[in-house]
Motif scaffolding. Structure first.
Motif, PDB file in Angstrom:
ATOM      1  N   CYS A  34      -2.474  -2.257  -6.553  1.00  0.00           N
ATOM      2  CA  CYS A  34      -1.897  -3.247  -5.620  1.00  0.00           C
ATOM      3  C   CYS A  34      -1.887  -4.635  -6.243  1.00  0.00           C
TER       4      CYS A  34
ATOM      5  N   SER B 191       0.831  -1.217   0.000  1.00  0.00           N
ATOM      6  CA  SER B 191       0.000   0.000   0.000  1.00  0.00           C
ATOM      7  C   SER B 191       0.864   1.266   0.000  1.00  0.00           C
ATOM      8  N   CYS B 192       2.105   1.159   0.520  1.00  0.00           N
ATOM      9  CA  CYS B 192       2.994   2.327   0.538  1.00  0.00           C
ATOM     10  C   CYS B 192       3.537   2.654  -0.857  1.00  0.00           C
TER      11      CYS B 192
ATOM     12  N   ASP C 139      -9.939   3.629   0.832  1.00  0.00           N
ATOM     13  CA  ASP C 139      -9.983   5.092   0.860  1.00  0.00           C
ATOM     14  C   ASP C 139     -11.430   5.505   1.063  1.00  0.00           C
TER      15      ASP C 139
ATOM     16  N   GLN D 280      -5.965  -3.069   2.356  1.00  0.00           N
ATOM     17  CA  GLN D 280      -5.233  -2.001   3.027  1.00  0.00           C
ATOM     18  C   GLN D 280      -5.286  -0.683   2.252  1.00  0.00           C
ATOM     19  N   THR D 281      -5.750  -0.751   1.031  1.00  0.00           N
ATOM     20  CA  THR D 281      -5.798   0.468   0.206  1.00  0.00           C
ATOM     21  C   THR D 281      -7.111   1.204   0.354  1.00  0.00           C
TER      22      THR D 281
ATOM     23  N   HIS E  59     -10.554   4.103  -4.373  1.00  0.00           N
ATOM     24  CA  HIS E  59     -10.278   2.831  -3.708  1.00  0.00           C
ATOM     25  C   HIS E  59     -10.137   1.694  -4.716  1.00  0.00           C
TER      26      HIS E  59
ATOM     27  N   LYS F  17      -6.813   2.030  -6.515  1.00  0.00           N
ATOM     28  CA  LYS F  17      -5.707   1.590  -5.653  1.00  0.00           C
ATOM     29  C   LYS F  17      -5.650   0.079  -5.561  1.00  0.00           C
ATOM     30  N   ARG F  18      -6.809  -0.514  -5.502  1.00  0.00           N
ATOM     31  CA  ARG F  18      -6.859  -1.981  -5.412  1.00  0.00           C
ATOM     32  C   ARG F  18      -6.271  -2.611  -6.689  1.00  0.00           C
TER      33      ARG F  18
END
Length: 1409
Positions: free
Chosen positions: A743, A639-640, A729, A726-727, A736, A739-740
């Motif tokens: 990842c 996630s970072c 939002d 963990q992503t 979200h 981001k998924r």
């Protein structure tokens, strides 16, 4: 009456003294006593005077004695030459001197004497002049040197005096000239005749040609040192309008062909002097320059090294600077294009293909020879050569020569330009500054794709001539100043080219580092990526051995392996890795793409020097620990790696690339070499390592090794949903989801990295360990598959393109294989060896699953099968996708890239595994299909198997395509033929015959087609797997086109048999098989097959076809496939008409050459031209047959429009061919060949006449569907294509009329008057019918009335325009029209017409003729 006293006699000495006394003094006044001595006036003194002449001729020094006496005597005679006795004396002296001339020395004295005679010839009686001329002509055979022919200087004035004085003087002069031309000339006679012929103002064109033929036949016997003066005289002659073209052509022919075979320095010096003469002559008379350029423009056969040199020399004249270079470029590109066309064209004979190949080679060698010999008097051409070399480099994109050059040993345009400029740089110091300036200017001004050849040139110059290039470092530094303003790929490629020079110039290295430091702070992403690439390249250049430059053009397979390179000592010193490590650290705060470049660069660095792996690990460790936390539970900070800015999701850290870099470095680390490592690290950093330092350094590699193992274990047991969750939002659901996806993309890459590591371990593992690793690999494939739902969705807002699947479809076709920077994003994580392991596991699992499936089907149990089948499908799918990606991307990576051998290795090793898997999938697909009716769940399995089979076939096709381009097909086919399953497949008898073929390449291709392609196609035809059939047909076409005609035709016959026996309704399958059958057939069979198919098509879509239940001879052609087959045949016909375009241009060029060429008509060339012409006519007749079938069909709107357009182009080519049959003015008109007459008759009967009916029916159908959608646009399109078609038909018939009048052969006796000149929209209710094609209501005006039709056609064109284009009902071969129908035509209401104002006129070029 007193007797007359005789005058006192004078001897020869007295005459000489008397002449000296009567000569002008220094004050230019004659002496007071200027009267002629009485002795000379007396006729009785002539004998004495002639006796003195003969006595002096026998003296010890006759040359001066005779000359002194004759000149003295002539000077006295000139005082009173009109006196009859003196005139008689002059004639006697001239005749006597001509008689004794052969016995005298021929020097300046004799030349001076003859010149004096020339001033007094006007006083010699004409009969005496004729006798002197006749005596001189008789001695022509005795002439050896040019001095022996001094008496020839009398010819011009003698001829002129005789022609002007007598009525028949011209006949006499012509007869003398004929005697001279018929006699045998020595080199002296030739030189003298060339020098005096310019004064023959009366010489006609035919004798001028005969004279030049005589000169150029005898010129080969002339001494080399006399050639420049001879050429100068010829150029002077040409500048006076004397047969300019023949003079230029003869000079070029002699120095290019006759003298060109001699390569001595003297010959080169002579050629250099001649070039200077040509340059000077063109400056004085520009028309000579036009003749030179016209010669090369019309006939490529004159292209030789001397032609190139002449054009380059002429280009130094400002008026011709651009045009001559353009003609050179056009000739060169035309040679390449012609050979490329003939190589791919099936109906061009093999001997003609060889001729065009030879022509290209001659052109290349001519250009290179002209450049190589430029230091022998051709220095004035150097600026033009430099300009031409750069123009060639800019023209690289105009012709794709890569495939041609690989297979036939040709240089290609790019390599030719580079070789030219390299030679000029080496030989001519004065050209170096200009070359460097041009490189600098063009890199900065050209487009990126055009600047790559220029940068390659720079790289070659640096590699070949490093020390001279050091002198130009200031200019190169100026070029680097523009680094941040260049295209990113060009900038990084430029630095790569400069790297070998850095070894010789520390100043250039420091300046390059300074430039890239500045570039790292630019805002543009492309500039920073280019700067990062340059940093990596700088470090690599330092670490590489000096014998192995980075900008190497050698194949990577010839370089040392990683372990071998480690043994080569490299200078560590104050390494650039230490100096630039801070700058590389800055890259960790840049975009993901910059980091990818760094990670891949570090792997390359380890490949070059594996001993610095510890330094690299220390460099990477702090950055790596930001994303990896080793607590009780391993924390992988995926996630970072992601951040969102302004609603866009960005991948900030390509963690998968980082782990791939680490894993490769660990794999490449030499084992048991820690001592060497510690010894080499100390000097690099300026200190010696303590034990603590070494332990710390060893700790960094252990940390990475341990971390990879823990990540591997963590991902096997982890819950992927938790990691992806963990992503979350809370602010945006869309963010979200993005981001998924990011990842999931990173995790997929990490899993591929880990699978690559496991597969590498699997190669070395023992049996027990092997089972465990295979199980782990299968688990990771399952994890990867579970992430595919997230990674396969749209990535519109994701800016990272690291995974190959995301970028593969966006790969440009013109990737530069020499620039590794262009394809970094395409480097996959899985090596070829790892994919090989995956394919082995997939094959083993699939075989096991198939046997379990059979057993389970017998017991009707599905419980144990589902899980195994699912995992099997996953690994098969993953392995095939990975194979396809690696195969495609391998072609994009340059051979000099260090990663090429590491990741791709020998890509052909996958072939046997892919073929085995393909055969298993095919058999498994058949089993599943048989179970389809019994079990509903089997349907999904069948679809998956079909998809896998399609992927496997695509992999094989891509692999074969790449192997064909790289000339490695034979090795691949041998690998494929080694698969055991192929032994029982195929046609046994044919395979036995094929195995006996001596040629290895042909044997392998034949066996592969017989054992794999044909059986596979036959089986897939039964299940209508159209996508797979399309791929197999593509493979068969690629391989079949490389086979000789004998074998290719056998496969075509097989494909035709399939078309006749396969009853499929799938239009895609029909289209593929039809194209395969026709494309593999050799001409003329291919178009005959097309005609047969079109006849079958007529049963379904002909204008008379109404019974849809008809059965075709070709079962493939049925009601469901007619549209696809018709479209395919139209495309094939279109391609043939494109070939006609090239052929007609060649016919035109050959016609022009035949009319103008003098020295170049060699035996056999005319016959070969006739053979080509007859072949073309046969091909065109076949096209007419094909089009005549289309014209009887009821085509759909789009197909009908396509047909009209290609038919218009076809008639345009026919018009051009007809025009070429008409001889220009001043030439004899030959009769048209029988083949041409048959072509014209066939076109008129089978195509032109029915074509009008086709247009009418097409418009009728349009009127009946006036309410259909898009009808207005269709009408607009047809309003363009139909008038164009009619114009092309009439233009063709216009040329036939002209040809008929010129030859008295009626070529239009089967033609139909054009009734479609004007058009109107017909009323769909009251549509009149047109006369049938072969019926004319007025027989007296019929076009079949013999020769009258030829003259009447033009006169009656206006009458045709009054007729209305009317549709035909039923068959195009319509029934006769009744008189009542003709009367009803008058009742048709008048509607608005679309009139054509374009009338057929003679074109401009015809008017010029």
């Amino acid at each position: 009456m007193a007797a007359t006293e005789s005058p006192p006699p004078l001897n020869d000495v007295d005459i000489v003294c008397l002449a000296q006394q009567k000569r002008p003094t220094n004050n230019h006044h004659y002496q007071p006593n200027v009267s002629l001595p009485p002795f000379l006036r007396s006729p009785h003194s002539h004998e004495s005077l002639l006796a003195y002449l003969h006595s002096r001729a026998t003296s010890p020094s006759p040359s001066s004695a005779v000359s002194e006496y004759v000149i003295s005597l002539l000077s006295l005679i000139s005082l009173s030459p009109e006196t009859p006795s003196v005139s008689s004396l002059l004639s006697s002296i001239l005749s006597s001197y001509a008689q004794i001339f052969p016995s005298l020395p021929h020097d300046s004295n004799s030349l001076k004497t003859i010149s004096f005679f020339n001033t007094l010839l006007i006083h010699v009686p004409f009969d005496d002049l004729k006798s002197v001329i006749d005596s001189v002509v008789l001695t022509l055979s005795e002439v050896v040197s040019v001095d022996d022919a001094q008496l020839f200087d009398l010819f011009p004035q003698c001829f002129e005096l005789i022609r002007n004085a007598e009525e028949k003087g011209g006949d006499y002069v012509n007869s003398v000239l004929d005697k001279i031309l018929d006699s045998k000339w020595s080199k002296g006679s030739l030189l003298k005749m060339v020098s005096i012929v310019k004064d023959f103002s009366f010489l006609d064109k035919s004798r001028g040609k005969e004279f030049l033929e005589k000169v150029f036949v005898g010129i080969k016997n002339v001494d080399l040192m006399d050639l420049p003066s001879l050429v100068y005289q010829l150029l002077v002659l040409a500048s006076k309008g004397f047969n300019k073209r023949e003079v230029i052509e003869g000079i070029v022919w002699f120095f290019g062909s006759q003298l060109g075979s001699k390569m001595t320095s003297t010959v080169r010096q002579v050629e250099g002097t001649v070039l200077l003469h040509v340059n000077f002559a063109v400056k004085q008379d520009p028309s000579l320059g036009k003749e030179v350029m016209g010669l090369v423009k019309t006939d490529l056969r004159v292209f030789n090294h001397f032609t190139v040199a002449v054009l380059l020399s002429v280009s130094r004249v400002r008026r011709f600077s651009e045009s001559s270079i353009t003609i050179l470029k056009t000739a060169l590109l035309t040679a390449y294009r012609d050979y490329k066309f003939t190589k791919d064209c099936k109906w061009i004979p093999d001997d003609m293909k060889e001729e065009y190949l030879k022509s290209v080679k001659v052109v290349e060698k001519s250009v290179l020879r002209a450049v190589n010999e430029s230091n022998y008097g051709g220095e004035h051409m150097v600026p033009s050569m430099v300009q031409f070399g750069f123009i060639l480099l800019e023209s690289v994109g105009d012709v794709n020569c890569t495939e041609l050059c690989n297979s036939n040993g040709l240089l290609g345009i790019e390599e030719l330009g580079i070789q030219m400029l390299k030679t000029l740089f080496e030989v001519h110091d004065m050209a170096r500054n200009e070359i460097i300036e041009q490189i600098k200017f063009r890199i900065l001004s050209l487009k990126p794709e055009q600047s790559r050849p220029i940068i390659r040139l720079l790289g070659h110059l640096i590699q070949c001539y490093p020390y001279p290039m050091v002198e130009h470092v200031p200019r190169l530094k100026e070029l680097l100043d523009y680094f941040t303003f260049m295209d990113g790929k060009v900038a990084s490629y430029l630095v790569s080219a400069l790297l070998p020079l850095i070894r010789f110039s520390r100043d250039l290295q420091d300046y390059t580092i300074l430039v890239v430091r500045k570039a790292m702070f630019r805002r543009e992403d492309t500039v920073r990526v280019a700067a990062t690439n340059s940093i990596i390249d700088l470090i690599l250049a330092e670490k590489q051995p000096k014998r192995d430059g980075l900008f190497s053009f050698q194949d990577s397979s010839s370089q040392a392996s990683c372990s071998q390179q480690a043994d080569i000592p490299c200078s560590m010193g104050e390494g650039l890795f230490q100096e630039l490590s801070a700058l590389l650290q800055r890259c960790f705060h840049q975009q993901a793409k910059v980091k990818e470049v760094v990670y891949q660069g570090l792997v390359k660095l380890i490949l070059v020097n594996p001993s610095i792996g510890g330094l690299v690990f220390d460099f990477l460790l702090p950055h790596f620990l930001q994303f990896f936390k080793e607590d009780e539970d391993v924390q992988l900070g995926v996630s970072c790696c992601i951040k969102s800015e302004s609603g866009k999701v960005l991948i900030q850290e390509p963690l998968d690339c980082l782990l791939s870099c680490v894993s490769w470095i660990l794999l490449l680390q030499p084992h048991g070499r820690t001592d060497q490592l510690s010894d080499s690290i100390g000097p690099c950093f300026g200190f010696s390592l303590s034990q603590e330092n070494e332990d710390g350094r060893n700790l960094s590699s252990e940390v990475f090794s341990s971390a990879l193992l823990k990540i591997r274990k963590f991902l096997r047991n982890a819950n992927l949903e938790e990691i992806l969750g963990q992503t979350h939002d809370a602010s945006s659901t869309v963010v979200h989801e993005e981001k998924r996806k990011c990842c999931a993309l990173i995790l997929s890459g990490i899993e591929e990295v880990l699978m690559n590591t496991i597969a590498m371990d699997l190669e070395k593992a023992t049996d027990q360990k092997k089972v465990e690793l295979e199980k782990e690999l299968i688990e990771f494939v399952g994890l990867h598959d579970s992430l595919s739902k997230d990674t396969c969705t749209s990535r519109s807002n994701v800016t990272k393109k690291v995974n190959l699947r995301a970028t593969l479809t966006q790969t440009p076709d013109n990737i530069d294989s020499g620039n590794t920077k262009l394809i970094q994003e395409h480097i996959p994580f899985l090596a070829t060896s790892s994919i090989y392991q995956l394919l082995q596991i997939a094959l083993k699992l699939y075989s096991s699953e198939s046997s379990n499936s059979e057993a389970t089907s017998q017991s009707h149990s599905q419980s144990s099968l589902g899980k195994a089948s699912k995992s099997c499908f996953k690994i098969v799918s993953f392995a095939l996708n990975a194979s396809l990606h690696n195969i495609k991307s391998s072609a994009l990576v340059g051979n000099e890239d260090p990663l090429k051998k590491l990741i791709y290795g020998d890509i052909n090793m996958l072939g046997s595994q892919l073929l085995s898997l393909t055969l298993s999938l095919k058999s498994g697909s058949n089993v599943a299909t048989s179970q389809k009716k019994k079990e509903s769940k089997a349907k999904k399995d069948v679809e998956e198997r079909k998809e896998h089979l399609h992927l496997a076939l695509l992999c094989l096709k891509e692999m074969i395509t790449i192997s064909l381009c790289s000339s490695r097909l034979t090795g691949l086919l041998e690998n494929l033929l080694s698969v055991p399953q192929l032994e029982n497949a195929g046609l046994h008898d044919e395979c036995v015959l094929a195995s006996e073929i001596d040629d290895r390449d042909i044997r392998n291709k034949e066996l592969f087609i017989l054992k794999f392609l044909k059986p596979m196609l036959s089986e897939l035809m039964k299940v209508s797997a159209f996508r797979n059939i399309e791929v197999l047909c593509g493979i068969m076409l690629m391989i079949g086109h490389k086979l000789p005609c004998k074998w290719r035709n056998s496969h075509a016959a097989w494909a035709i048999h399939i078309c006749k026996t396969s009853n499929t309704t799938d239009s895609n399958i029909a289209k593929s098989m039809v194209r395969l059958a026709i494309s593999l057939s050799s001409p003329p069979t291919d178009l005959h097959v097309a005609q047969d198919m079109l006849k079958e098509l007529l049963k379904f879509i002909g204008s008379n076809s109404s019974d849809s239940s008809q059965v075709s001879e070709y079962l493939l052609i049925n009601q469901s496939t007619t549209t696809a087959v018709a479209s395919c045949l139209l495309q094939i016909t279109d391609a043939v008409i494109v070939d006609m375009d090239w052929a007609t241009k060649k016919l035109k060029a050959a016609s022009q050459v035949a009319q103008k060429s003098t020295h170049l008509n060699q035996n056999g060339e005319h016959n070969s031209g006739l053979v080509f012409e007859e072949n073309l006519y046969s091909r065109v007749k076949a096209v007419v047959e094909v089009l005549s079938s289309f014209v009887l069909m009821s085509l759909k709107d789009s197909q009908a429009e396509h047909f009209l357009r290609l038919t218009a182009r076809f008639y345009k080519h026919l018009a051009q061919m007809s025009k070429l049959r008409i001889a220009p003015k001043g030439h004899k008109q030959p009769l048209p060949s029988l083949q041409f007459q048959k072509l014209v008759e066939l076109t008129c009967k089978r195509l032109t006449n029915p074509l009008y009916n086709f247009v009418a029916e097409m418009q009728q159908a349009q009127q009946e569907n006036t309410n259909s959608k898009g009808i207005i646009n269709k009408i607009k399109r047809e309003n363009k294509c139909i008038p164009d078609l009619i114009f092309q038909i009439e233009d063709y018939e216009k040329h036939l009329i002209r040809l008929s009048k010129a030859t008295k052969v009626n070529l239009l006796k089967h033609a139909k008057r054009s009734t479609s000149r004007d058009f109107k929209i017909l009323d769909p209710i009251t549509v009149p019918r047109e006369d049938p094609p072969n019926h004319d209501p007025n027989p007296n005006n019929s076009a079949a009335d013999g020769n009258e039709s030829c003259s009447d056609s033009e006169d009656d064109e206006g009458n045709g325009s009054e007729k209305v284009l009317s549709p035909q009902s039923g068959s195009p071969l319509a029934e006769e029209e009744s008189e009542s129908d003709a009367e009803d035509r008058a009742s048709v209401p008048t509607v608005k017409r679309v009139k054509r104002s374009r009338i057929v006129h003679d074109s401009e070029d015809e008017g010029q003729e």
